[in-house]
Design a protein around this motif. Structure first.
Motif, mmCIF file in Angstrom:
data_model
loop_
_atom_site.group_PDB
_atom_site.id
_atom_site.type_symbol
_atom_site.label_atom_id
_atom_site.label_comp_id
_atom_site.label_asym_id
_atom_site.label_seq_id
_atom_site.Cartn_x
_atom_site.Cartn_y
_atom_site.Cartn_z
ATOM 1 N N ALA C 74 0.838 -1.208 0.000
ATOM 2 C CA ALA C 74 0.000 0.000 0.000
ATOM 3 C C ALA C 74 0.870 1.253 0.000
ATOM 4 C CB ALA C 74 -0.926 -0.017 1.214
ATOM 5 N N SER C 75 1.905 1.270 0.833
ATOM 6 C CA SER C 75 2.737 2.479 0.899
ATOM 7 C C SER C 75 3.445 2.714 -0.420
ATOM 8 C CB SER C 75 3.782 2.409 2.014
ATOM 9 O OG SER C 75 3.461 1.472 2.962
ATOM 10 N N CYS C 76 3.925 1.626 -1.036
ATOM 11 C CA CYS C 76 4.649 1.817 -2.277
ATOM 12 C C CYS C 76 3.718 2.181 -3.427
ATOM 13 C CB CYS C 76 5.477 0.590 -2.610
ATOM 14 S SG CYS C 76 6.981 0.547 -1.636
ATOM 15 N N ALA C 77 2.479 1.688 -3.378
ATOM 16 C CA ALA C 77 1.516 2.096 -4.389
ATOM 17 C C ALA C 77 1.346 3.610 -4.341
ATOM 18 C CB ALA C 77 0.178 1.399 -4.148
ATOM 19 N N LEU C 78 1.229 4.120 -3.114
ATOM 20 C CA LEU C 78 1.100 5.568 -2.931
ATOM 21 C C LEU C 78 2.356 6.283 -3.434
ATOM 22 C CD1 LEU C 78 -0.825 7.663 -1.676
ATOM 23 C CD2 LEU C 78 0.524 7.477 0.424
ATOM 24 N N LEU C 79 3.517 5.744 -3.049
ATOM 25 C CA LEU C 79 4.783 6.331 -3.475
ATOM 26 C C LEU C 79 4.870 6.360 -5.002
ATOM 27 C CD1 LEU C 79 7.690 7.304 -2.681
ATOM 28 C CD2 LEU C 79 8.400 4.933 -2.909
ATOM 29 N N GLY C 80 4.468 5.253 -5.621
ATOM 30 C CA GLY C 80 4.525 5.170 -7.078
ATOM 31 C C GLY C 80 3.667 6.247 -7.720
ATOM 32 N N VAL C 81 2.455 6.450 -7.163
ATOM 33 C CA VAL C 81 1.558 7.465 -7.718
ATOM 34 C C VAL C 81 2.174 8.855 -7.559
ATOM 35 C CG1 VAL C 81 -0.691 8.550 -7.461
ATOM 36 C CG2 VAL C 81 -0.488 6.069 -7.386
ATOM 37 N N ILE C 82 2.754 9.089 -6.368
ATOM 38 C CA ILE C 82 3.367 10.412 -6.127
ATOM 39 C C ILE C 82 4.520 10.645 -7.107
ATOM 40 C CG2 ILE C 82 4.680 11.767 -4.456
ATOM 41 C CD1 ILE C 82 3.050 10.376 -2.250
ATOM 42 N N ILE C 83 5.378 9.639 -7.260
ATOM 43 C CA ILE C 83 6.514 9.783 -8.183
ATOM 44 C C ILE C 83 5.999 10.096 -9.585
ATOM 45 C CG2 ILE C 83 8.364 8.526 -9.367
ATOM 46 C CD1 ILE C 83 8.840 6.969 -6.804
ATOM 47 N N GLU C 84 4.962 9.372 -9.999
ATOM 48 C CA GLU C 84 4.441 9.573 -11.352
ATOM 49 C C GLU C 84 3.914 10.988 -11.506
ATOM 50 O OE1 GLU C 84 2.136 9.751 -14.820
ATOM 51 O OE2 GLU C 84 1.136 9.801 -12.880
ATOM 52 N N ARG C 85 3.121 11.422 -10.514
ATOM 53 C CA ARG C 85 2.498 12.741 -10.611
ATOM 54 C C ARG C 85 3.545 13.856 -10.635
ATOM 55 N NH1 ARG C 85 -3.405 12.875 -10.240
ATOM 56 N NH2 ARG C 85 -3.570 11.274 -11.807
ATOM 57 N N ILE C 86 4.553 13.735 -9.770
ATOM 58 C CA ILE C 86 5.524 14.830 -9.659
ATOM 59 C C ILE C 86 6.562 14.770 -10.777
ATOM 60 C CG2 ILE C 86 7.374 15.796 -8.236
ATOM 61 C CD1 ILE C 86 5.770 15.034 -5.792
ATOM 62 N N ALA C 87 7.110 13.576 -10.992
ATOM 63 C CA ALA C 87 8.306 13.518 -11.832
ATOM 64 C C ALA C 87 8.032 13.108 -13.275
ATOM 65 C CB ALA C 87 9.329 12.574 -11.203
ATOM 66 N N TYR C 88 7.057 12.223 -13.511
ATOM 67 C CA TYR C 88 6.904 11.705 -14.865
ATOM 68 C C TYR C 88 5.791 12.383 -15.654
ATOM 69 C CZ TYR C 88 9.764 7.891 -13.002
ATOM 70 O OH TYR C 88 10.768 7.148 -12.416
ATOM 71 N N LYS C 89 4.700 12.750 -14.948
ATOM 72 C CA LYS C 89 3.556 13.279 -15.673
ATOM 73 C C LYS C 89 3.890 14.530 -16.485
ATOM 74 C CE LYS C 89 -1.152 14.775 -15.093
ATOM 75 N NZ LYS C 89 -1.892 15.643 -14.182
ATOM 76 N N PRO C 90 4.638 15.489 -15.895
ATOM 77 C CA PRO C 90 4.938 16.695 -16.675
ATOM 78 C C PRO C 90 5.728 16.386 -17.946
ATOM 79 C CG PRO C 90 5.478 17.027 -14.372
ATOM 80 C CD PRO C 90 5.174 15.576 -14.538
ATOM 81 N N LEU C 91 6.371 15.219 -17.993
ATOM 82 C CA LEU C 91 7.224 14.899 -19.134
ATOM 83 C C LEU C 91 6.552 13.919 -20.098
ATOM 84 C CD1 LEU C 91 10.560 14.451 -17.228
ATOM 85 C CD2 LEU C 91 9.980 16.297 -18.778
ATOM 86 N N ARG C 92 5.237 13.739 -19.917
ATOM 87 C CA ARG C 92 4.579 12.701 -20.692
ATOM 88 C C ARG C 92 4.723 12.945 -22.196
ATOM 89 N NH1 ARG C 92 -1.060 11.505 -18.310
ATOM 90 N NH2 ARG C 92 0.066 10.894 -16.447
ATOM 91 N N ASN C 93 4.763 14.216 -22.578
ATOM 92 C CA ASN C 93 4.873 14.491 -24.010
ATOM 93 C C ASN C 93 6.295 14.837 -24.435
ATOM 94 O OD1 ASN C 93 2.128 14.026 -24.517
ATOM 95 N ND2 ASN C 93 1.672 16.021 -23.604
#
Lengths: 313, 390, 296
Positions: C74-93
């Protein structure tokens, strides 16, 4: 364009002043050892960063195994200078040539890969190089290879200047333009008759050669080299310099190398924070200014000359 | 835009250069006043980070204790100036250079042999003494041509001695006739111990039936252990560090291998038993600097646990001794001058450290010390016997 | 002869045990790549964080194995979502390389950030998996290895079913195929990608806890090599293909075991990377993938 135009004269003068100033300060024992080590490291990293920029920035390929080529250069030059008692210049050159040869052999098949696949492949190459040196008792294996210090400021500085000039001239040559076209759009470049594989391999080989030179400088200054010195973290550090300065900008890479080396030296008192901050810096740069400090632009002395003439550079 | 970034770049360049010059001045002004600075060229990050951190604890404790008693030379406090060498030889050179530039009177560390070798030219050029708490490689204190390195000292015994003690113990006490050797390919230390064990063991009539290699950090050793199992040796000599040792022994027992294991001081850490299991580690032995239950250590172990919350290991104890050797040298020389401290260390005799009495041999800079052999029994390394240098 | 055969069989078992660990880590890796087309370089480090959460839960909070595993997931699922939102999402394109650089940054941040918080000290797991081994015909089988192997197979089946038949799985495949079209068809692409990262990171955490319990030691840099090996396994099986990751992992484990069995144990990592390079050059789509022609 004349070779000795105003711009080039100013640059030459600046280079001579920096060299002479530091040389005089060293002769007068004004520079404490810690700073002279870092001056040397700056030279080594400037070569590494600008040569990686040639591969990653100018040609648009993506290597994260540059420390592997540095390792090859370091070990080969050490073999020539310690085991074969060759002169320093020959040792460093031999390191560069062998590194270039390996770069050519590795680049030929792998450079057909794109982006992230290529990146992981170069990472693998870097790891394999490390394992090979670990398992080679002739060069000391894990214990490392002791090399006497023969590199001084003159060697480091002029080798750096020569490397930078080579990269600058290559980038601005027909070949360099072809490399840039491969970066901008490989398919379009192919359609225009540019043999993209040829230019990718060319840039990769030249980058490996210069990376090897930097390794040779490092080995003959640092007293001892070990396989662990050339780990993925070293490759990563070089990458950060290039990305920070701006992928594609040679002057950006120089700035990145200087800034990161100085930063690393200061943060050595806060070791726990050093890597965390470096990682954060990388993420923040990628998110907010993915083109780095300079983008693909070059910092030049164009504003000294007539408008239009040197803007082309 | 272009101009803005151009100026930004120039600005950063100037700042970094100006910053460089600024601290040059500051560093030169330091060193006097109410403190005496001792450098710590330590493995705070990287592969051997545990050693550096244990060492830092040990050194700080020694300094805190003397400072609480009023310091040295009539009220000067000792301060530890730490530079992280990142467990990397190149960085060890850089760290030593930085410390020397900070005008430290002596350097403690690095902890591992190859890094000590990398730091040696720097301290020698600057004539500052260096004590490596746990660099056990024989070559460290010797310069080319059989002369002693004038500025390198250590409070610990050396690798050939450990290998010799191990082989003697295997042949004499354990009555082993055949042995297999497992070496950490990445460790100079492990190789040194393996080599001297092999030469002493074969000289004493034993036979080496297999030699296997691994790289520290590996987690799965079943493949090499299966190979050794086929040769069925009486003993396995495993001169690695405890994280690997614990795992290797556990995996060997899980494969049904019941023979004894023996190794060097790298085994010494309380977490050996949580990494391996106490039952698996029965019938294993190691050469060590000191036993935590020896009378000299009692007070140190108690203080250390109180201060840091866990048991010290040999690294912390040896670093504590290294720090006290420097304190002792400063006090006997009645000076904070590196040259005088070096001279005092050179003739150190009968120094009572927690790891035993230390007398520095001026010809080799190695101490004359006993080694102890410990047996792991139900989750504790128990003192078995001690072996004097012969 | 029987002796040699027994030793050979033992090496096969050793290889399969090692391989199922790689396979378990590779599951999450390959799933995230399959959907988002991003080499989540930090996957191995999320695994490391999962191992630490599991360690905290079992050794400090005295939880038993299964609740600790669930907490870590559960904690890592949350961590994964946070990492995606902060670090990867802005770079999706942005380019894939830009995302890779950021992923490397995240990876190092997790490693050294955890070193700052938990220190570099090697921690050892309490004995949550009984240290038992079974002797079958002269070959030793470890209880922990059996648990990991079984978990890997069960998770592989669950994951395949999820991606193929559930609503979220269909949304994932749609988003992977064409983000814009999926958006127009009413798929919430953002939450689908978040879900992908949540599941992938939870798998990493499960791998981390089992890894910690099996090999008994954890440290902040423990994720690097298994992460890379898992990546090799995923590429070998065809990246993005879930059963491929498991086969790739087992093949890699067997190969490494064979290299060691031949007495070249120190070349193990080099051989693994060589496999990676050869696969990428000769058949980049892996053992199970179809070749895709580049579109202009």
């Amino acid at each position: 364009m004349k070779v000795l135009n105003k711009k080039n004269l100013v640059i030459l003068l600046a280079v001579l002043v920096v060299y002479g100033g530091v040389q005089a300060a060293i002769a007068a024992r004004l520079i404490p050892p810690f700073y002279s080590v870092n001056l040397m490291l700056i030279c080594v990293y400037v070569i590494l960063a600008t040569s990686l920029n040639l591969i990653n920035g100018v040609t648009g390929q993506f290597s994260i195994g540059h420390a592997g080529f540095m390792a090859i250069g370091a070990y080969l030059s050490a073999i020539v200078s310690v085991k074969l008692h060759g002169p320093l210049g020959a040792a460093i050159l031999a390191g560069g040539i062998v590194s270039a040869a390996v770069g050519f052999l590795v680049g030929l098949p792998t450079l057909r890969l794109k982006g992230d696949y290529l990146a992981i492949t170069t990472l693998g190459v870097g790891q394999i190089v490390q394992v090979v040196f670990f398992n080679t008792n002739y060069v000391g294996g894990a214990a490392g290879f002791t090399v006497p210090r023969t590199v001084n400021w003159t060697w480091a500085f002029w080798l750096t200047v020569i490397s930078v000039v080579i990269i600058h001239n290559f980038t601005n040559s027909t070949h360099g333009r072809a490399c840039i076209s491969v970066r901008e759009n490989e398919i379009a470049a192919e359609a225009m008759g540019i043999n993209s594989t040829k230019y990718k391999v060319m840039a990769f080989t030249l980058g490996s050669f210069l990376g090897g030179l930097a390794g040779g400088l490092y080995a003959n200054y640092m007293y001892l080299i070990q396989p662990t010195t050339f780990s993925f973290l070293t490759s990563f550090n070089i990458l950060v310099m290039v990305v920070l300065g701006g992928l594609g900008s040679m002057t950006g890479s120089i700035v990145g190398a200087v800034v990161m080396t100085v930063l690393s030296a200061y943060l050595s008192q806060f070791p726990e924070w050093r890597m965390v901050l470096t990682a954060l810096l990388l993420i923040v740069v990628m998110l907010f200014r993915p083109s780095g400090l300079l983008g693909t632009k070059e910092f030049n002395l164009g504003f000294l000359g007539k408008k239009g003439e040197s803007r082309a550079a | 835009m272009k101009k803005i970034f151009a100026f930004l770049t120039v600005g950063i360049l100037c700042l970094s250069l100006a910053g460089g010059c600024g601290t040059t001045g500051a560093a030169a002004g330091n060193g006097g006043g109410g403190t005496i600075k001792v450098g710590g060229d330590l493995e705070l990050t990287g592969g051997q980070a545990m050693f550096g951190q244990e060492a830092q604890n040990g050194i700080k404790m020694a300094f805190d204790q003397i400072n609480a008693k009023g310091g040295v030379l009539g009220g000067k406090k000792l301060a530890l100036d730490v530079a992280d060498n990142k467990s990397d030889p190149g960085e060890a050179t850089t760290a030593a250079t930085k410390l020397v530039g900070d005008n430290v009177v002596a350097v403690i560390g690095p902890m591992t042999s190859s890094l000590v070798a990398a730091a040696t030219p720097v301290v020698t050029d600057s004539k500052v003494p260096l004590i490596t708490p746990s660099g056990t490689n024989a070559k460290l204190t010797m310069a080319a041509g059989g002369k002693v390195q004038p500025y390198i000292f250590r409070p610990c015994f050396i690798d050939p001695f450990q290998g010799q003690v191990g082989a003697k113990f295997a042949l004499g006490t354990l009555h082993a006739k055949t042995a297999a050797v497992i070496v950490d390919q990445k460790s100079d230390y492990a190789k040194g111990l393996a080599d001297t064990f092999i030469s002493n063991f074969t000289a004493g009539g034993g036979k080496i039936v297999d030699q296997e290699k691994y790289a520290s950090g590996d987690k799965d050793f079943t493949s090499i252990l299966t190979r050794i199992k086929g040769t069925n040796p009486d003993l396995i000599w495993l001169p690695g560090y405890y994280n690997d040792d614990g795992l290797i022994v556990k995996q060997a027992r899980d494969l049904g291998m019941k023979m004894p294991f023996a190794g060097g001081d790298g085994w010494d850490d309380p977490s050996l038993f949580t990494i391996g299991t106490p039952a698996a580690l029965n019938d294993t032995y190691y050469v060590d600097h000191v036993a935590n239950d020896s009378p000299d250590m009692v007070q140190f172990v108690k203080d250390y646990k109180e201060k840091y919350g866990h048991e010290p290991n040999a690294m912390s104890a040896l670093s504590y001794d290294a720090a006290n050797m420097i304190i002792n040298a400063i006090q006997t020389a009645n000076s904070g001058d590196p040259a005088k401290i070096t001279a005092e260390l050179d003739k150190l005799t009968g120094f009572k450290g927690v790891t035993g009495e230390i007398t520095i041999d001026p010809n080799t800079h190695n101490p004359q010390k006993k080694a102890v052999i410990k047996e792991n029994k139900n989750g504790k390394g128990i003192y078995l016997t001690s072996v004097s240098p012969s | 002869m029987g002796h040699v055969l027994r030793e050979g069989l033992q090496q096969v078992v050793n290889g399969l045990s090692m391989g199922s660990v790689y396979a378990l880590i590779a599951l999450g890796y390959t799933m995230v790549y399959g959907i988002v087309k991003l080499i989540n370089f930090a996957h191995g480090d999320v695994m490391m964080i999962g191992a630490y959460v599991g360690w905290l839960a079992t050794s400090r909070l005295h939880m038993s194995f299964v609740p600790a595993l669930l907490l870590a997931m559960a904690s890592c699922a949350l961590l994964g979502v946070i990492i995606e939102r902060i670090a990867y999402k802005p770079l999706r394109n942005a380019t894939r390389v830009a995302a890779l650089i950021t992923a490397i940054g995240v990876s190092l941040f997790l490693e050294y950030g955890n070193m700052l918080v938990a220190s570099a000290q090697v921690r050892s797991y309490p004995p949550v998996l009984p240290s038992v081994s079974y002797k079958v015909g002269g070959v030793y089988l470890q209880y922990g290895a059996i648990v990991i192997f079984a978990t890997t197979i069960i998770l592989m089946i669950l994951l395949t079913l999820t991606v193929r038949y559930t609503k979220i799985g269909k949304a994932m495949r749609a988003a992977s195929f064409d983000k814009d079209a999926a958006l127009m068809m009413g798929v919430n692409v953002n939450s689908t990608i978040s879900a992908t990262f949540a599941i992938g990171s939870a798998l990493a955490a499960a791998a981390g806890v089992l890894y910690g319990a099996y090999y008994n030691t954890i440290d902040p840099l423990m994720g690097i090599i298994p992460g890379l090996k898992a990546f090799i396994a995923a590429v070998l099986g065809g990246i993005g293909i879930i059963p491929g990751a498991v086969v790739g992992g087992l093949v890699l484990g067997l190969t490494e075991s064979a290299v060691s069995a031949l007495g070249a144990s120190t070349w193990r990592d080099a051989v693994a990377f060589l496999i990676l390079i050869l696969v990428l050059i000769l058949k980049p789509s892996g053992l199970f993938g179809k070749n895709v022609r580049e579109k202009v």
